[in-house]
Design a protein around this motif. Structure first.
Motif, mmCIF file in Angstrom:
data_model
loop_
_atom_site.group_PDB
_atom_site.id
_atom_site.type_symbol
_atom_site.label_atom_id
_atom_site.label_comp_id
_atom_site.label_asym_id
_atom_site.label_seq_id
_atom_site.Cartn_x
_atom_site.Cartn_y
_atom_site.Cartn_z
ATOM 1 N N ARG A 100 -4.527 -8.368 0.721
ATOM 2 C CA ARG A 100 -3.038 -8.209 0.693
ATOM 3 C C ARG A 100 -2.951 -6.573 1.331
ATOM 4 N NH1 ARG A 100 -1.338 -9.646 -3.771
ATOM 5 N NH2 ARG A 100 -0.238 -11.650 -3.130
ATOM 6 N N THR A 101 -2.811 -6.712 2.711
ATOM 7 C CA THR A 101 -2.922 -5.187 3.211
ATOM 8 C C THR A 101 -1.430 -4.539 2.993
ATOM 9 O OG1 THR A 101 -2.475 -5.966 5.494
ATOM 10 C CG2 THR A 101 -4.715 -5.802 4.695
ATOM 11 N N ILE A 102 -1.403 -3.188 2.646
ATOM 12 C CA ILE A 102 -0.209 -2.276 2.685
ATOM 13 C C ILE A 102 -0.358 -1.300 3.653
ATOM 14 C CG2 ILE A 102 1.169 -1.050 1.026
ATOM 15 C CD1 ILE A 102 -0.444 -2.776 -1.193
ATOM 16 N N ALA A 103 0.297 -1.123 4.593
ATOM 17 C CA ALA A 103 0.403 -0.066 5.543
ATOM 18 C C ALA A 103 1.623 0.738 5.605
ATOM 19 C CB ALA A 103 0.160 -0.674 6.988
ATOM 20 N N ALA A 104 1.751 2.011 5.483
ATOM 21 C CA ALA A 104 3.012 2.643 5.332
ATOM 22 C C ALA A 104 2.948 3.433 6.867
ATOM 23 C CB ALA A 104 2.909 3.660 4.172
ATOM 24 N N ASP A 105 4.452 3.948 6.886
ATOM 25 C CA ASP A 105 4.293 4.645 7.992
ATOM 26 C C ASP A 105 4.577 6.296 7.418
ATOM 27 O OD1 ASP A 105 4.576 2.860 10.032
ATOM 28 O OD2 ASP A 105 7.085 2.848 9.722
ATOM 29 N N HIS A 106 3.548 7.040 7.629
ATOM 30 C CA HIS A 106 3.598 8.462 7.101
ATOM 31 C C HIS A 106 5.335 9.093 7.464
ATOM 32 C CE1 HIS A 106 -0.617 7.986 6.754
ATOM 33 N NE2 HIS A 106 -1.043 8.325 8.033
ATOM 34 N N LEU A 107 5.436 10.024 6.532
ATOM 35 C CA LEU A 107 6.669 10.962 6.796
ATOM 36 C C LEU A 107 6.573 11.294 8.241
ATOM 37 C CD1 LEU A 107 8.854 11.994 5.009
ATOM 38 C CD2 LEU A 107 7.487 14.028 5.035
ATOM 39 N N GLY A 108 7.630 11.220 8.854
ATOM 40 C CA GLY A 108 7.727 11.400 10.163
ATOM 41 C C GLY A 108 7.170 10.648 10.965
ATOM 42 N N THR A 109 6.833 9.537 10.790
ATOM 43 C CA THR A 109 6.526 8.635 11.828
ATOM 44 C C THR A 109 7.464 7.079 11.258
ATOM 45 O OG1 THR A 109 4.643 7.397 10.552
ATOM 46 C CG2 THR A 109 4.303 9.603 11.761
#
Length: 275
Positions: A48-57
């Motif tokens: 179960r992959t979890i991918a975030a947008d870094h702050l500012g992206t």
């Protein structure tokens, strides 16, 4: 659209796919979660992959007055796990994402199962940096020339001849200028050298031997610094080894994660409102 709340109340967007044990994916500098789209389906098949947008992206907030640092980005990633109710996850970070992953493993060891650090650097005075010529080329006012330089750092000429793009690893075009500058400063300021020996997660270090953006000498430094870390070099690969050499690289990652299962009762529980 799911968001976690960072310690300073900034909203951090994240994306969840696949099923299985949780795997946190951390993208490179000035890139959003789509950095992983080329290889994510193979990982989704088992995790179960979890991918975030870094702050500012991406869809995350981009506050002007916020702290932008690799250690702060690590705290944001932990906030994402908290929002999902994930107690422990495997962590795979590449480029600046690998720097962030170092801090997660050092500051929050109880949250990390297996760790994979790709095409990254320990930072600080002990790191081996890209040449000044590369830095000048990337900073050229001729943006098309700078883009060509970046493509050449990411991929070999053989790859670009048969895959002309568009490429998903060249930065988030929607970023505001202040956030782009802050990401560059955060990556340059990274220094986890003293923290690396404290990492207890079973660690795999991946790197292309022809990576001039983050020279491969850094992989040896990290592998020597983290207790019992394993080093896997991809001969002839450049910075985006995970795309160009996806078959070899993904197999190495999957083998490492499979050999270090989380074995948590909680892993079968619902992840939370972000799923």
């Amino acid at each position: 659209m799911p968001y976690a709340t960072a310690p300073d109340q900034a909203r951090i967007h994240y994306d969840v796919r696949g099923s299985g044990e949780p795997l946190l994916l951390l993208a490179g500098q000035a890139n959003a979660h789509n950095w992983w789209d080329g290889v994510r389906p193979a990982l989704d098949a088992e995790f179960r992959t979890i991918a975030a947008d870094h702050l500012g992206t991406g869809a995350s907030d981009a506050p002007h007055a916020a702290e932008y640092s690799t250690r702060r980005f690590a705290a944001d990633a932990v906030a994402v796990l908290d929002d999902l109710g994930v107690e422990r996850a495997h962590v795979y970070g590449t480029s600046m994402g690998g720097k962030i992953a170092q801090w997660i493993a050092a500051d929050h060891p109880e949250r990390v199962g297996a760790l994979v650090l790709g095409c990254t650097s320990p930072g600080g005075p002990n790191a081996v940096n890209a040449s000044s010529a590369i830095a000048r080329a990337l900073g050229s006012p001729d943006r098309e020339a700078a883009r060509r330089t970046l493509i050449g750092l990411m991929f070999t000429p053989e790859w670009t001849r048969h895959d002309p793009g568009p490429y998903r690893v060249l930065g988030d075009a929607s970023m505001e200028p202040h956030a782009r500058r802050a990401h560059l400063a955060a990556s340059r300021a990274h220094d986890a050298w003293d923290a690396l020996p404290s990492i207890t997660a079973p660690t795999l270090v991946l790197h292309g031997t022809d990576d001039a953006f983050a020279p491969a000498a850094n992989a040896h430094l990290i592998a020597d610094r983290i207790p019992d870390a394993r080093l896997h070099l991809l001969e002839g690969a450049r910075h985006a080894y995970f795309e160009e050499r996806a078959e070899e690289a993904t197999k190495a990652v999957m083998d490492h994660l499979r050999s270090h299962r989380l074995h948590m009762a909680a892993q079968s529980a619902p992840l939370g409102r972000g799923t």
